[in-house]
Design a protein around this motif. Structure first.
Motif, PDB file in Angstrom:
ATOM      1  N   ARG A   9       0.858  -1.195   0.000  1.00  0.00           N
ATOM      2  CA  ARG A   9       0.000   0.000   0.000  1.00  0.00           C
ATOM      3  C   ARG A   9       0.891   1.240   0.000  1.00  0.00           C
ATOM      4  N   MET A  10       0.275   2.392  -0.341  1.00  0.00           N
ATOM      5  CA  MET A  10       0.944   3.695  -0.312  1.00  0.00           C
ATOM      6  C   MET A  10       0.092   4.634   0.527  1.00  0.00           C
ATOM      7  N   ASP A  11       0.736   5.433   1.345  1.00  0.00           N
ATOM      8  CA  ASP A  11       0.046   6.477   2.110  1.00  0.00           C
ATOM      9  C   ASP A  11      -1.237   5.979   2.780  1.00  0.00           C
ATOM     10  N   GLU A  12      -1.144   4.828   3.404  1.00  0.00           N
ATOM     11  CA  GLU A  12      -2.262   4.263   4.169  1.00  0.00           C
ATOM     12  C   GLU A  12      -3.504   4.008   3.328  1.00  0.00           C
ATOM     13  N   MET A  13      -3.306   3.810   2.037  1.00  0.00           N
ATOM     14  CA  MET A  13      -4.399   3.392   1.165  1.00  0.00           C
ATOM     15  C   MET A  13      -4.707   1.923   1.449  1.00  0.00           C
ATOM     16  N   PRO A  14      -5.789   1.356   0.917  1.00  0.00           N
ATOM     17  CA  PRO A  14      -6.106  -0.051   1.173  1.00  0.00           C
ATOM     18  C   PRO A  14      -4.994  -0.983   0.684  1.00  0.00           C
ATOM     19  N   TRP A  15      -4.813  -2.099   1.377  1.00  0.00           N
ATOM     20  CA  TRP A  15      -3.824  -3.100   0.978  1.00  0.00           C
ATOM     21  C   TRP A  15      -4.256  -3.781  -0.319  1.00  0.00           C
ATOM     22  N   GLU A  16      -3.296  -4.027  -1.203  1.00  0.00           N
ATOM     23  CA  GLU A  16      -3.551  -4.739  -2.451  1.00  0.00           C
ATOM     24  C   GLU A  16      -2.524  -5.852  -2.624  1.00  0.00           C
ATOM     25  N   HIS A  17      -2.856  -6.844  -3.452  1.00  0.00           N
ATOM     26  CA  HIS A  17      -1.902  -7.905  -3.740  1.00  0.00           C
ATOM     27  C   HIS A  17      -0.687  -7.334  -4.476  1.00  0.00           C
ATOM     28  N   LEU A  18       0.452  -7.914  -4.240  1.00  0.00           N
ATOM     29  CA  LEU A  18       1.697  -7.409  -4.808  1.00  0.00           C
ATOM     30  C   LEU A  18       1.638  -7.307  -6.332  1.00  0.00           C
ATOM     31  N   ALA A  19       0.889  -8.198  -6.975  1.00  0.00           N
ATOM     32  CA  ALA A  19       0.812  -8.198  -8.440  1.00  0.00           C
ATOM     33  C   ALA A  19       0.308  -6.858  -8.979  1.00  0.00           C
ATOM     34  N   GLU A  20      -0.515  -6.142  -8.178  1.00  0.00           N
ATOM     35  CA  GLU A  20      -1.086  -4.884  -8.626  1.00  0.00           C
ATOM     36  C   GLU A  20      -0.077  -3.738  -8.621  1.00  0.00           C
ATOM     37  N   ILE A  21       1.070  -3.958  -8.003  1.00  0.00           N
ATOM     38  CA  ILE A  21       2.060  -2.880  -7.896  1.00  0.00           C
ATOM     39  C   ILE A  21       2.635  -2.502  -9.272  1.00  0.00           C
ATOM     40  N   GLU A  22       2.581  -3.444 -10.206  1.00  0.00           N
ATOM     41  CA  GLU A  22       3.102  -3.169 -11.556  1.00  0.00           C
ATOM     42  C   GLU A  22       2.301  -2.059 -12.232  1.00  0.00           C
ATOM     43  N   THR A  23       1.006  -2.027 -11.980  1.00  0.00           N
ATOM     44  CA  THR A  23       0.171  -0.970 -12.555  1.00  0.00           C
ATOM     45  C   THR A  23       0.608   0.397 -12.052  1.00  0.00           C
ATOM     46  N   ARG A  25      -1.575   6.265  -8.640  1.00  0.00           N
ATOM     47  CA  ARG A  25      -0.296   6.584  -8.000  1.00  0.00           C
ATOM     48  C   ARG A  25      -0.432   7.527  -6.798  1.00  0.00           C
ATOM     49  N   GLY A  26      -1.672   7.821  -6.396  1.00  0.00           N
ATOM     50  CA  GLY A  26      -1.853   8.707  -5.259  1.00  0.00           C
ATOM     51  C   GLY A  26      -1.441  10.143  -5.552  1.00  0.00           C
ATOM     52  N   ARG A  27      -1.647  10.584  -6.796  1.00  0.00           N
ATOM     53  CA  ARG A  27      -1.240  11.936  -7.205  1.00  0.00           C
ATOM     54  C   ARG A  27      -2.440  12.858  -7.429  1.00  0.00           C
ATOM     55  N   LEU A  28      -3.620  12.493  -6.943  1.00  0.00           N
ATOM     56  CA  LEU A  28      -4.803  13.310  -7.214  1.00  0.00           C
ATOM     57  C   LEU A  28      -4.666  14.717  -6.651  1.00  0.00           C
ATOM     58  N   TYR A  29      -4.111  14.843  -5.438  1.00  0.00           N
ATOM     59  CA  TYR A  29      -3.967  16.185  -4.878  1.00  0.00           C
ATOM     60  C   TYR A  29      -3.059  17.044  -5.746  1.00  0.00           C
ATOM     61  N   ALA A  30      -1.897  16.509  -6.100  1.00  0.00           N
ATOM     62  CA  ALA A  30      -0.936  17.283  -6.898  1.00  0.00           C
ATOM     63  C   ALA A  30      -1.532  17.684  -8.242  1.00  0.00           C
ATOM     64  N   LEU A  31      -2.270  16.768  -8.880  1.00  0.00           N
ATOM     65  CA  LEU A  31      -2.868  17.075 -10.182  1.00  0.00           C
ATOM     66  C   LEU A  31      -4.001  18.080 -10.037  1.00  0.00           C
ATOM     67  N   ASP A  32      -4.829  17.899  -9.026  1.00  0.00           N
ATOM     68  CA  ASP A  32      -5.944  18.812  -8.806  1.00  0.00           C
ATOM     69  C   ASP A  32      -5.435  20.218  -8.522  1.00  0.00           C
ATOM     70  N   ARG A  33      -4.368  20.327  -7.734  1.00  0.00           N
ATOM     71  CA  ARG A  33      -3.785  21.639  -7.432  1.00  0.00           C
ATOM     72  C   ARG A  33      -3.230  22.289  -8.703  1.00  0.00           C
ATOM     73  N   LEU A  34      -2.542  21.500  -9.527  1.00  0.00           N
ATOM     74  CA  LEU A  34      -1.997  22.011 -10.783  1.00  0.00           C
ATOM     75  C   LEU A  34      -3.109  22.598 -11.649  1.00  0.00           C
ATOM     76  N   CYS A  35      -4.221  21.878 -11.757  1.00  0.00           N
ATOM     77  CA  CYS A  35      -5.342  22.334 -12.581  1.00  0.00           C
ATOM     78  C   CYS A  35      -5.982  23.597 -12.002  1.00  0.00           C
ATOM     79  N   ARG A  36      -6.164  23.632 -10.691  1.00  0.00           N
ATOM     80  CA  ARG A  36      -6.787  24.792 -10.050  1.00  0.00           C
ATOM     81  C   ARG A  36      -5.955  26.058 -10.252  1.00  0.00           C
ATOM     82  N   MET A  37      -4.638  25.924 -10.051  1.00  0.00           N
ATOM     83  CA  MET A  37      -3.766  27.092 -10.172  1.00  0.00           C
ATOM     84  C   MET A  37      -3.749  27.611 -11.614  1.00  0.00           C
ATOM     85  N   ALA A  38      -3.703  26.693 -12.579  1.00  0.00           N
ATOM     86  CA  ALA A  38      -3.726  27.096 -13.986  1.00  0.00           C
ATOM     87  C   ALA A  38      -5.049  27.772 -14.330  1.00  0.00           C
TER      88      ALA A  38
END
Length: 330
Positions: free
Chosen positions: A73-87, A146-159
């Motif tokens: 998992r990343m940043d306390e997101m739900p646990w996933e099987h290791l196979a999903e890490i490739e995505t 990839r847990g980048r929603l905040y960074a992307l949302d901020r980029l869009c808002r500022m633009a």
């Protein structure tokens, strides 16, 4: 207060090992990472590693461990099987998009019943290094993975805020409420930029998009209250689709409510859509929100909605999204 998602740094993964064979290899894994100067920490059955070491761990786990009993998992997101890490690894390109600020703002007119431009909705489009466009659905799916929603949302808002200085008219800006941890902290840069550009807060309408289903209504209310205190207005997008519990709308009290295009297109000759549109209109007027119908493509739908009392309209009938703001309606 600090937030790792405010900057796009290397991802950190927690790896949970289950099964006797896997757990027995913990010390060996730590020693190997240390020899390779790869960052790793261990706590009981859990190891934390950087993205730069993930592929090496994957190769080793496939050859010598039982990967079906390994989770991440990343940043306390739900646990996933290791196979999903490739995505997650395959979506690394989203980091480059954010690093390059590779967002272009488009605008689409919103008109009143007299076909006059009342406002614009700012829409974000994204580019690859070769200049080609990336579809919004593709980029937001990658950001979520990839847990980048905040960074992307901020980029869009500022633009979008910068683009509003060009529009010089009421501007609807989309945002994803689930990407915001604390409105006082996460949204302060948006407020500062608007102040720096000397844009009247009343010019902005922050629009809750349906791309993320909102389950935590109290959190959404805290965000909207923050915007309200700063003098901004807010709208709910795609009402009738994701926000079909109309009772909830009275609690949130948006300044604008946008009827989803699913109920707009073909409404002039569809009884069920007409019934939904009338219920929506009644609720909007009841709570003091301005009703806006989006996705209008035909004159017939426009005339029907206008006749029953809708105030604002958006869709290809009036103009498609464009880089240069459309100033008049033909």
């Amino acid at each position: 207060m600090s937030c790792r998602n405010c900057v796009v740094s290397e991802l950190q993964f927690e790896i949970l090992l289950k099964g006797e064979k896997n757990i027995a290899m913990l010390d060996m894994i730590v020693e190997h990472f240390n020899r390779r100067n790869l960052t790793i920490t261990k706590k009981e059955q859990l190891v934390t590693i950087q993205e730069s070491g993930v592929k090496e761990f994957l190769d080793f786990s496939r050859d010598y461990m039982e990967p079906e009993q390994i989770y991440f998992r990343m940043d306390e997101m739900p646990w996933e099987h290791l196979a999903e890490i490739e995505t997650v690894l395959e979506m690394q390109w989203i980091d480059d998009v954010i690093h390059r600020n590779a967002v272009v703002s488009y605008s689409q007119p919103i008109v009143n019943s007299r076909n006059e431009i009342y406002a614009y909705e700012v829409l974000s489009r994204f580019t690859r290094e070769d200049g080609s466009l990336i579809f919004p659905n593709e980029i937001f799916a990658a950001a979520k993975t990839r847990g980048r929603l905040y960074a992307l949302d901020r980029l869009c808002r500022m633009a979008a805020v910068k683009y509003a200085a060009v529009l010089k008219k009421k501007t609807f800006i989309n945002f994803i409420p689930t990407s915001i941890y604390s409105p006082e902290y996460c949204l302060q840069s948006t407020v500062k930029l608007a102040n720096l550009l000397e844009i009247d807060p009343n010019q902005f309408v922050f629009e809750v998009v349906e791309s993320e289903q909102v389950d935590d209504i109290d959190h959404l209310k805290s965000i909207l209250n923050y915007y309200n205190k700063k003098g901004f207005q807010y709208a709910l997008d795609d009402v009738g689709e994701g926000y079909n519990t109309l009772e909830m709308l009275g609690d949130i009290k948006p300044h604008y409510m946008k009827l989803d295009m699913k109920y707009v297109q073909g409404v002039n000759n569809d009884f069920e859509k007409q019934n939904t549109a009338k219920q929506f209109l009644k609720k909007a007027l009841e709570i003091g929100a301005t009703p806006l119908a989006e996705g209008i493509e035909t004159q017939e739908d426009f005339e029907w909605l206008k006749q029953i009392g809708y105030k604002l309209f958006q869709g290809y009938l009036f103009g498609k999204p464009s880089i240069e703001p459309q100033r008049t309606i033909a």
